[in-house]
Design a protein around this motif. Sequence first.
Motif, short mmCIF file in Angstrom:
data_model
loop_
_atom_site.label_atom_id
_atom_site.label_comp_id
_atom_site.label_asym_id
_atom_site.label_seq_id
_atom_site.Cartn_x
_atom_site.Cartn_y
_atom_site.Cartn_z
N SER A 62 1.61 6.20 -7.11
CA SER A 62 0.68 7.25 -7.52
C SER A 62 1.35 8.62 -7.52
CB SER A 62 -0.54 7.30 -6.57
OG SER A 62 -1.32 6.15 -6.74
N ARG A 63 2.35 8.81 -6.63
CA ARG A 63 3.04 10.11 -6.66
C ARG A 63 4.36 10.02 -7.43
NH1 ARG A 63 6.02 10.86 -0.89
NH2 ARG A 63 6.08 13.02 -1.49
N ARG A 64 4.51 8.97 -8.19
CA ARG A 64 5.65 8.76 -9.09
C ARG A 64 7.00 8.85 -8.36
NH1 ARG A 64 3.90 12.83 -13.71
NH2 ARG A 64 3.00 13.83 -11.86
N SER A 65 7.08 8.15 -7.21
CA SER A 65 8.32 8.13 -6.44
C SER A 65 9.25 7.04 -6.98
CB SER A 65 7.99 7.88 -4.97
OG SER A 65 9.04 7.21 -4.33
N THR A 66 10.49 7.43 -7.28
CA THR A 66 11.45 6.43 -7.78
C THR A 66 11.80 5.41 -6.71
OG1 THR A 66 12.69 8.48 -7.97
CG2 THR A 66 13.08 6.84 -9.65
N ARG A 67 11.88 5.88 -5.44
CA ARG A 67 12.14 4.97 -4.34
C ARG A 67 11.08 3.87 -4.29
NH1 ARG A 67 14.92 5.50 0.51
NH2 ARG A 67 13.25 5.02 1.94
N SER A 68 9.82 4.30 -4.40
CA SER A 68 8.74 3.32 -4.34
C SER A 68 8.79 2.36 -5.52
CB SER A 68 7.39 4.03 -4.28
OG SER A 68 7.25 4.71 -3.06
N LEU A 69 9.12 2.89 -6.69
CA LEU A 69 9.20 2.02 -7.87
C LEU A 69 10.28 0.96 -7.65
CD1 LEU A 69 8.23 1.41 -10.73
CD2 LEU A 69 9.98 2.97 -11.60
N ALA A 70 11.43 1.39 -7.10
CA ALA A 70 12.51 0.43 -6.84
C ALA A 70 12.06 -0.62 -5.82
CB ALA A 70 13.75 1.17 -6.31
N SER A 71 11.34 -0.17 -4.80
CA SER A 71 10.84 -1.10 -3.79
C SER A 71 9.86 -2.10 -4.41
CB SER A 71 10.16 -0.32 -2.66
OG SER A 71 9.47 -1.19 -1.81
N VAL A 72 8.90 -1.60 -5.20
CA VAL A 72 7.87 -2.47 -5.77
C VAL A 72 8.50 -3.50 -6.70
CG1 VAL A 72 5.84 -2.54 -7.27
CG2 VAL A 72 6.05 -0.75 -5.54
N ILE A 73 9.43 -3.06 -7.57
CA ILE A 73 10.08 -4.01 -8.47
C ILE A 73 10.80 -5.09 -7.66
CG2 ILE A 73 11.95 -4.25 -10.16
CD1 ILE A 73 11.12 -1.48 -11.25
N THR A 74 11.48 -4.66 -6.57
CA THR A 74 12.23 -5.61 -5.77
C THR A 74 11.31 -6.61 -5.07
OG1 THR A 74 13.86 -3.88 -5.40
CG2 THR A 74 14.00 -5.83 -3.98
N PHE A 75 10.28 -6.10 -4.36
CA PHE A 75 9.47 -7.07 -3.61
C PHE A 75 8.62 -7.95 -4.51
CE2 PHE A 75 6.58 -3.29 -2.45
CZ PHE A 75 5.42 -3.72 -3.09
N MET A 76 8.22 -7.43 -5.68
CA MET A 76 7.47 -8.28 -6.63
C MET A 76 8.39 -9.38 -7.16
SD MET A 76 4.22 -7.18 -7.77
CE MET A 76 3.15 -5.85 -7.26
N ALA A 77 9.61 -9.01 -7.53
CA ALA A 77 10.54 -10.00 -8.11
C ALA A 77 10.89 -11.07 -7.08
CB ALA A 77 11.80 -9.29 -8.62
N SER B 22 0.82 -1.21 0.00
CA SER B 22 0.00 0.00 0.00
C SER B 22 0.86 1.27 0.00
CB SER B 22 -0.95 -0.01 1.20
OG SER B 22 -0.26 -0.34 2.39
N GLY B 23 1.81 1.37 0.93
CA GLY B 23 2.60 2.59 1.03
C GLY B 23 3.46 2.84 -0.20
N HIS B 24 4.23 1.83 -0.62
CA HIS B 24 5.05 2.00 -1.82
C HIS B 24 4.24 1.71 -3.09
CE1 HIS B 24 8.88 2.99 -0.18
NE2 HIS B 24 9.02 1.88 0.52
N GLY B 25 3.46 0.62 -3.05
CA GLY B 25 2.73 0.19 -4.25
C GLY B 25 1.68 1.19 -4.67
N VAL B 26 0.69 1.42 -3.81
CA VAL B 26 -0.43 2.29 -4.19
C VAL B 26 -0.03 3.77 -4.06
CG1 VAL B 26 -2.79 2.97 -3.66
CG2 VAL B 26 -2.13 0.55 -3.57
N CYS B 27 0.42 4.18 -2.86
CA CYS B 27 0.67 5.61 -2.63
C CYS B 27 1.92 6.09 -3.36
CB CYS B 27 0.77 5.89 -1.14
SG CYS B 27 -0.71 5.42 -0.22
#
Lengths: 151, 144
Positions: free
Chosen positions: B112-127, B104-109
């Motif tokens: 949605s605010r186009r944070s590079t940190r969150s994108l890196a986190s989401v790619i990592t935890f999904m992989a 929710s925090g990185h994925g959804v929020c």
Amino acid sequence: MKRLLLSLGAGFVFGVGLLISGMTQPAKVVNFLDVLGAWDPSLGFVMVGAIGVHFLAYLLVPRLAKPFWAKSWDLPPKKGIDAPLILGAVLFGAGWGLGGYCPGPALTSVVAGAPPTVLFTASMLAGIGGYALWERFWANREVPGMAGGAL
Amino acid sequence: MSPEFTPVLSTVGGALIGLSASALLLFESRIAGISGIVGGLFTPLKGDTAWRVAFLAGLALAGLGGWWFAPQTVAVTIDRSPWMLIAGGLMVGVGTRLGSGCTSGHGVCGLSRRSTRSLASVITFMAVGAIVAVTVGQLYRGAR
């Protein structure tokens, strides 16, 4: 009071969203992650639905002088990518793939009392609490005992 | 492809999640990140606890409703040993705090605010999640 009701309502709508989307069933989450099994892309659609709506809200933020109720905007600073971010995501991803729960679905469905959900959620809370203890007593030792208490 | 695929319900449910996050953001300037909301309860700041408890109570109310009216929505149909659940729970707890957010925090929020940190986190935890789920899936299927 109205502010607490908003939080309660937001939690309720969030939980209903998780239930409707199927994300409180670990089988659907695991079937999304296990791309070699009976693949279920539903989780991707949840993300698209959620981001599609929430993205619009973020477009409003720069156009509003302040939030409707809070005094001012207070959003996390945009920092760079660092080791804790990636290490944390690795740990989280591994636990997510093992148990099929991330924090929201675990806390929503734990009230149903299914033993696997209870075991996972209790361990997750122990992990969150343990991390908070570690942060308070070891990571920030240069600020003795002040990791939140006295404010 | 799984016969359980629910494109419409999952998109609608996702939109509700986005609506909830948007209400917290626009009214209160708060991030609807579940691990962060829970984590804040363990390092309490004055005036910053009640809203977290209220939000989690809302989640629990929804869960009770799901359990009562549609118990299949909270059913656990995957096979996981107690040790996998304990290890998984601990890793999700520690990992989301160390990595400052979850789905929710990185994925959804964050996305949605186009944070590079969150994108890196989401790619990592999904992989990593996919690698672990595929491995467990293969081992379990092999064992049967």
